[in-house]
Design an enzyme around this catalytic site. Sequence first.
Site, PDB file in Angstrom:
ATOM      1  N   LYS A   1      -1.797  -5.482   7.043  1.00 32.07           N
ATOM      2  CA  LYS A   1      -1.225  -5.818   5.964  1.00 32.07           C
ATOM      3  C   LYS A   1       0.502  -5.386   6.589  1.00 32.07           C
ATOM      4  O   LYS A   1      -0.070  -4.380   7.801  1.00 32.07           O
ATOM      5  CB  LYS A   1      -1.123  -4.932   4.857  1.00 32.07           C
ATOM      6  CG  LYS A   1      -2.391  -5.160   3.647  1.00 32.07           C
ATOM      7  CD  LYS A   1      -1.768  -4.373   2.288  1.00 32.07           C
ATOM      8  CE  LYS A   1      -2.915  -4.475   0.962  1.00 32.07           C
ATOM      9  NZ  LYS A   1      -2.232  -5.186  -0.075  1.00 32.07           N
TER      10      LYS A   1
ATOM     11  N   ILE B   1      -2.522  -3.867  -3.547  1.00 29.72           N
ATOM     12  CA  ILE B   1      -2.602  -4.570  -4.335  1.00 29.72           C
ATOM     13  C   ILE B   1      -3.792  -5.574  -3.685  1.00 29.72           C
ATOM     14  O   ILE B   1      -3.086  -5.554  -2.590  1.00 29.72           O
ATOM     15  CB  ILE B   1      -1.157  -5.669  -4.420  1.00 29.72           C
ATOM     16  CG1 ILE B   1      -0.147  -5.399  -4.823  1.00 29.72           C
ATOM     17  CG2 ILE B   1      -2.680  -6.967  -5.240  1.00 29.72           C
ATOM     18  CD1 ILE B   1       1.415  -5.417  -5.066  1.00 29.72           C
TER      19      ILE B   1
ATOM     20  N   PRO C   1       0.533  -1.162   0.081  1.00 32.93           N
ATOM     21  CA  PRO C   1      -0.199   0.217   0.202  1.00 32.93           C
ATOM     22  C   PRO C   1       0.666   1.164  -0.422  1.00 32.93           C
ATOM     23  O   PRO C   1       1.788   0.940   0.890  1.00 32.93           O
ATOM     24  CB  PRO C   1      -0.414   0.015   1.411  1.00 32.93           C
ATOM     25  CG  PRO C   1      -0.525  -1.326   2.137  1.00 32.93           C
ATOM     26  CD  PRO C   1       0.873  -1.531   1.002  1.00 32.93           C
TER      27      PRO C   1
END
Length: 125
Positions: free
Chosen positions: A41, A73, A10
């Site tokens: 994440k 992603i 990110p």
Amino acid sequence: MQHITIRTMPTFTLNTNVPKDKIPEDFLKSTAKLVAEILKKPISYVVVHVNPDQLMSWAGTSDPCAVATLGSIGSLGTSQNAKISKALFDHVKDNLGINSDRMYITYVDLERANVGYLGTTFADL
């Protein structure tokens, strides 16, 4: 190569007319932590890029304003983006004094093959 199973990378980029000296010293760190938490994440993959002192106008005034992009992603989508928006807008308002009606965020769900890392792309990791 073995695929990394976690959806990663990110990047939060914030362009603002708020002066650099008004950006709290820990803003990058606290923003990275928030992005990692809301996207679930690892913080080791989170990038935060703040561009202060931009020549910007919103609705014809130069009051504090911002435009941002959050690329990732995975972990983005209609239901997730509403929750992410709430968290990021609150964070920016609390730390930079930018009201939510003077900022927007563009979300970009990145394809693994379109993100380079470690001399290759995430499609190959």
